[in-house]
Motif scaffolding. Sequence first.
Motif, PDB file in Angstrom:
ATOM      1  N   MET A   1       0.828  -1.196   0.000  1.00 49.34           N
ATOM      2  CA  MET A   1       0.000   0.000   0.000  1.00 49.34           C
ATOM      3  C   MET A   1       0.866   1.251   0.000  1.00 49.34           C
ATOM      4  O   MET A   1       1.868   1.320   0.692  1.00 49.34           O
ATOM      5  N   SER A   2       0.481   2.239  -0.810  1.00 43.71           N
ATOM      6  CA  SER A   2       1.198   3.502  -0.864  1.00 43.71           C
ATOM      7  C   SER A   2       0.543   4.558   0.020  1.00 43.71           C
ATOM      8  O   SER A   2       1.217   5.286   0.735  1.00 43.71           O
ATOM      9  N   LEU A   3      -0.777   4.652  -0.055  1.00 41.65           N
ATOM     10  CA  LEU A   3      -1.516   5.536   0.851  1.00 41.65           C
ATOM     11  C   LEU A   3      -2.920   4.994   1.038  1.00 41.65           C
ATOM     12  O   LEU A   3      -3.396   4.150   0.276  1.00 41.65           O
ATOM     13  N   GLN A  26      -2.141   1.434  -4.244  1.00 42.29           N
ATOM     14  CA  GLN A  26      -1.057   0.465  -4.153  1.00 42.29           C
ATOM     15  C   GLN A  26       0.208   0.996  -4.816  1.00 42.29           C
ATOM     16  O   GLN A  26       0.149   1.798  -5.756  1.00 42.29           O
ATOM     17  N   GLN A  27       1.350   0.552  -4.347  1.00 43.12           N
ATOM     18  CA  GLN A  27       2.613   0.919  -4.966  1.00 43.12           C
ATOM     19  C   GLN A  27       2.667   0.350  -6.375  1.00 43.12           C
ATOM     20  O   GLN A  27       2.310  -0.801  -6.625  1.00 43.12           O
ATOM     21  N   GLY A  28       3.082   1.179  -7.340  1.00 38.67           N
ATOM     22  CA  GLY A  28       3.184   0.731  -8.725  1.00 38.67           C
ATOM     23  C   GLY A  28       1.867   0.668  -9.460  1.00 38.67           C
ATOM     24  O   GLY A  28       1.788   0.062 -10.529  1.00 38.67           O
ATOM     25  N   GLU A  29       0.835   1.331  -8.927  1.00 36.00           N
ATOM     26  CA  GLU A  29      -0.505   1.256  -9.503  1.00 36.00           C
ATOM     27  C   GLU A  29      -0.885   2.563 -10.194  1.00 36.00           C
ATOM     28  O   GLU A  29      -0.568   3.653  -9.727  1.00 36.00           O
ATOM     29  N   ILE A  59      -5.867  11.110   5.486  1.00 34.61           N
ATOM     30  CA  ILE A  59      -5.029  10.446   4.491  1.00 34.61           C
ATOM     31  C   ILE A  59      -3.788   9.929   5.209  1.00 34.61           C
ATOM     32  O   ILE A  59      -3.123  10.681   5.920  1.00 34.61           O
ATOM     33  N   VAL A  60      -3.488   8.654   5.046  1.00 39.22           N
ATOM     34  CA  VAL A  60      -2.342   8.050   5.732  1.00 39.22           C
ATOM     35  C   VAL A  60      -1.383   7.474   4.699  1.00 39.22           C
ATOM     36  O   VAL A  60      -1.795   6.755   3.786  1.00 39.22           O
ATOM     37  N   PHE A  61      -0.104   7.814   4.856  1.00 40.96           N
ATOM     38  CA  PHE A  61       0.925   7.284   3.977  1.00 40.96           C
ATOM     39  C   PHE A  61       1.599   6.084   4.612  1.00 40.96           C
ATOM     40  O   PHE A  61       1.938   6.105   5.792  1.00 40.96           O
ATOM     41  N   ALA A  62       1.843   5.057   3.813  1.00 41.14           N
ATOM     42  CA  ALA A  62       2.468   3.833   4.314  1.00 41.14           C
ATOM     43  C   ALA A  62       3.873   4.109   4.851  1.00 41.14           C
ATOM     44  O   ALA A  62       4.285   3.560   5.862  1.00 41.14           O
ATOM     45  N   ARG A  63       4.590   4.971   4.185  1.00 37.34           N
ATOM     46  CA  ARG A  63       5.976   5.243   4.560  1.00 37.34           C
ATOM     47  C   ARG A  63       6.079   5.798   5.984  1.00 37.34           C
ATOM     48  O   ARG A  63       7.059   5.593   6.677  1.00 37.34           O
ATOM     49  N   PHE A  64       5.030   6.526   6.409  1.00 35.50           N
ATOM     50  CA  PHE A  64       5.059   7.143   7.722  1.00 35.50           C
ATOM     51  C   PHE A  64       4.171   6.411   8.722  1.00 35.50           C
ATOM     52  O   PHE A  64       3.729   6.976   9.712  1.00 35.50           O
ATOM     53  N   ILE A 163       4.555   9.456  -5.334  1.00 35.05           N
ATOM     54  CA  ILE A 163       3.145   9.478  -5.723  1.00 35.05           C
ATOM     55  C   ILE A 163       2.904  10.663  -6.649  1.00 35.05           C
ATOM     56  O   ILE A 163       3.295  11.794  -6.344  1.00 35.05           O
ATOM     57  N   LEU A 164       2.261  10.409  -7.789  1.00 35.64           N
ATOM     58  CA  LEU A 164       1.939  11.456  -8.760  1.00 35.64           C
ATOM     59  C   LEU A 164       0.425  11.615  -8.828  1.00 35.64           C
ATOM     60  O   LEU A 164      -0.294  10.640  -9.035  1.00 35.64           O
ATOM     61  N   LEU A 165      -0.045  12.840  -8.643  1.00 39.73           N
ATOM     62  CA  LEU A 165      -1.464  13.155  -8.731  1.00 39.73           C
ATOM     63  C   LEU A 165      -1.697  13.970  -9.991  1.00 39.73           C
ATOM     64  O   LEU A 165      -1.155  15.075 -10.136  1.00 39.73           O
ATOM     65  N   LEU A 166      -2.490  13.449 -10.910  1.00 38.50           N
ATOM     66  CA  LEU A 166      -2.706  14.086 -12.208  1.00 38.50           C
ATOM     67  C   LEU A 166      -4.167  14.499 -12.337  1.00 38.50           C
ATOM     68  O   LEU A 166      -5.054  13.646 -12.417  1.00 38.50           O
ATOM     69  N   ASP A 167      -4.424  15.796 -12.326  1.00 41.22           N
ATOM     70  CA  ASP A 167      -5.792  16.297 -12.444  1.00 41.22           C
ATOM     71  C   ASP A 167      -6.067  16.680 -13.895  1.00 41.22           C
ATOM     72  O   ASP A 167      -5.738  17.780 -14.335  1.00 41.22           O
TER      73      ASP A 167
END
Length: 272
Positions: A1-3, A26-29, A59-64, A163-167
């Motif tokens: 999971m990424s976030l 998910q990571q890589g998704e 919002i929760v990030f897996a890394r943290f 993580i890339l967010l594309l609007d």
Amino acid sequence: MSLCAEHIHFSYRDKTVLAGVDFTLQQGEVFGLLGPNGSGKSTCLKTVLGYLKPSSGRIVFARFGSLPYGLLVGKEVARRVAFVPQQTALHSAITVFEAILMGRLPHLADRWSGYGAEDKKSVREVVEALGLCDLVDRNVTCLSGGELQKVIIARCLVQESDILLLDEATAGLDLNHAVEIMEFMRRKAKEESKSIVAVLHDVNLASQYCDRIALLKKGCLRYIGTPEEVISETVLEEIYGIRAKIGYDDGGKPFVLPRRIETAEREVANVC
């Protein structure tokens, strides 16, 4: 999971825009956000980015671990998440290369540090990958809308975020360039384990390039799953209010052929 987005609610004054949205990335998704205008897609991205604070949920990030996103600040956020907004204007008299180089700001040691060789190398790699070599010395104010959009995407990519967010990153691009961008993003996800959330209006583009799709309507997440699971005639009629025919390509991916309104009306009349 990424976030993980946990039961996100957001309102503008007395208007509910997001009502209990839950999803994991998910990571890589490549994760697509689809829905009619005003369904809450852009607001959802902005809550993930931290531009907007949800009235409830987090919002929760897996890394943290379990650290809520709101506790992350400054460069820590920028190194983690990059954003391509729906509308962007660059009015400064700077070159394309300089505009893209701005994406390296989170990696500078401090505000007084200049850009180094590694920063410029990152820009050159992205410029080449996106076919922008002929534009690098041009002033950004002289670009077409489609060219400017690719520059903004390039600036996002050199940020090297997880993580890339594309609007609506492909809005304003012709079909060839829209496919080029989505192909590039999918390679980024698969080869570099980037996690990508893309707001899209083109259902067929989403079907081809997204691993999963979330469909929103009036702030509620109505459906989530693979393109094969969620793209159907009944779902599209519920979400968009249109009648469409669903076909499948050689790889089993669904594609949508909207029916002309008068054709759909005749079909209903014949049934009645």
